[in-house]
Scaffold this motif. Sequence first.
Motif, PDB file in Angstrom:
ATOM      1  N   SER A  81      48.094  47.046   8.493  1.00 28.33           N
ATOM      2  CA  SER A  81      47.961  47.247   7.038  1.00 28.33           C
ATOM      3  C   SER A  81      48.336  48.676   6.650  1.00 28.33           C
ATOM      4  O   SER A  81      49.017  48.885   5.632  1.00 28.33           O
ATOM      5  CB  SER A  81      46.531  46.966   6.581  1.00 28.33           C
ATOM      6  OG  SER A  81      46.196  45.625   6.826  1.00 28.33           O
ATOM      7  N   GLN A 130      45.675  42.430   1.876  1.00 31.74           N
ATOM      8  CA  GLN A 130      44.501  41.873   2.548  1.00 31.74           C
ATOM      9  C   GLN A 130      43.279  42.005   1.630  1.00 31.74           C
ATOM     10  O   GLN A 130      42.411  41.160   1.608  1.00 31.74           O
ATOM     11  CB  GLN A 130      44.291  42.670   3.835  1.00 31.74           C
ATOM     12  CG  GLN A 130      43.589  41.927   4.907  1.00 31.74           C
ATOM     13  CD  GLN A 130      43.663  42.719   6.217  1.00 31.74           C
ATOM     14  OE1 GLN A 130      44.068  43.879   6.252  1.00 31.74           O
ATOM     15  NE2 GLN A 130      43.257  42.088   7.293  1.00 31.74           N
ATOM     16  N   ASP A 154      50.065  40.341   3.737  1.00 22.68           N
ATOM     17  CA  ASP A 154      49.143  40.853   4.759  1.00 22.68           C
ATOM     18  C   ASP A 154      47.990  39.862   4.912  1.00 22.68           C
ATOM     19  O   ASP A 154      47.105  39.807   4.071  1.00 22.68           O
ATOM     20  CB  ASP A 154      48.630  42.234   4.320  1.00 22.68           C
ATOM     21  CG  ASP A 154      47.872  42.953   5.428  1.00 22.68           C
ATOM     22  OD1 ASP A 154      47.594  42.339   6.472  1.00 22.68           O
ATOM     23  OD2 ASP A 154      47.551  44.148   5.237  1.00 22.68           O
TER      24      ASP A 154
HETATM   25 MG   LIG Z   1      44.916  44.781   8.073  1.00 22.55          MG
END
Ligand SMILES: [Mg+2]
Length: 341
Positions: free
Chosen positions: A53, A102, A184
């Motif tokens: 990320s 995310q 993500d």
């Molecule tokens: Mg992540």
Amino acid sequence: MEQKDKPILLDVDGLSVSFATDRGPVRAVSDVSFRVHEGEILSIVGESGSGKSVTLLSLLGLHDRKTTQVQGAVSFRGQHLLDLPASRMRAIRGKEIGLISQDPMTALTPVYTIGWQIAEQIRAHEAISARAARKRAIELLGEVGLSNPGEAVDRYPHQLSGGMRQRAVIAMALSCNPALLVADEPTTALDVTVQAQVLDLILRLRKDFGSAIILITHDMGVVAEVADEVAVMYAGRIVERGRTEQLFSAPMHPYTWGLMASIPPLSGARLPRLRSIPGMPPTPETIPPGCGFAPRCAFVQPACAEPPPLHRAGDQAALCIIDDTERPALRRAALPLEETP
Ligand SMILES: [Mg+2]
Ligand SMILES: Nc1ncnc2c1ncn2[C@@H]1O[C@H](COP(=O)(O)OP(=O)(O)OP(=O)(O)O)[C@@H](O)[C@H]1O
């Protein structure tokens, strides 16, 4: 088919990311390089905390500019993203690059309804009326599996559940038909039944608009099925990358072997129990010098205390000391499933 024929859409070269902490800067991402070709899917895999990320958020300018230092070069359609002002980066994110983050709150603004946010995104790149954009927003919310989209469209992000927010973000990312979609872990927060549906929607973007996709997922089955290219991250570095077929049939790095040994087989002989890689991945503060994977590697040697060399085999490459002559035998030892018919 051949990726070499396709123009490069995103070129990331030597990306490193450090955070300022009380104890000085800590580096979470080191010298990451990869390319995404137009219309292709790159999957990034790796355990929690490996820097997936952080890599994507920093190349999209979503890091905290006060506490984060980003080095390297990122070129998207000829624009050098790391040099762009925040306002220009925001415009690119809404229009040419879609993000399913995310954490859905990264993509949503708390002060506007989700319908307004999706409609604005559509109107940023399409000359349509506010009314038509709202209608399209409701359709999109229905497509990502929100029940009663006509009502959800007028809600603020905090009035939605986590799973609903995630779907709203997916709808927003899909709404601009981006040249590049960065996803993500797009389906982890969703019910299993909706996961496949959302993955289909994402793949439809490529089919209908030729969008390229960067897909972060823990699901190696999905990777094998949809990705053209795979990058395996460990302790802030890409330790192996290659074309999906090649990487799955002849993985080069012991960490990739560990990831593959922990996939439950779909058919055929089953291992008595699922293997996992012993030990825990390091945090940015505890990444050892030399090879970051050495403390957990079954094939560690004294030379692993030094930075590992990059070994290449065609389009595939791995950061590991193991050389081409010894690799096949070690791989067979690590992946006994390979032998089953
Ligand atoms: Mg992540
Ligand atoms: N703002 C920050 N300040 C300090 N450390 C950070 C910051 N953001 C992330 N990190 C650290 O950087 C490392 C990489 O984090 P990242 O979120 O990229 O992991 P990830 O690979 O996406 O993991 P997951 O699969 O759990 O999402 C982690 O150890 C994390 O704690």
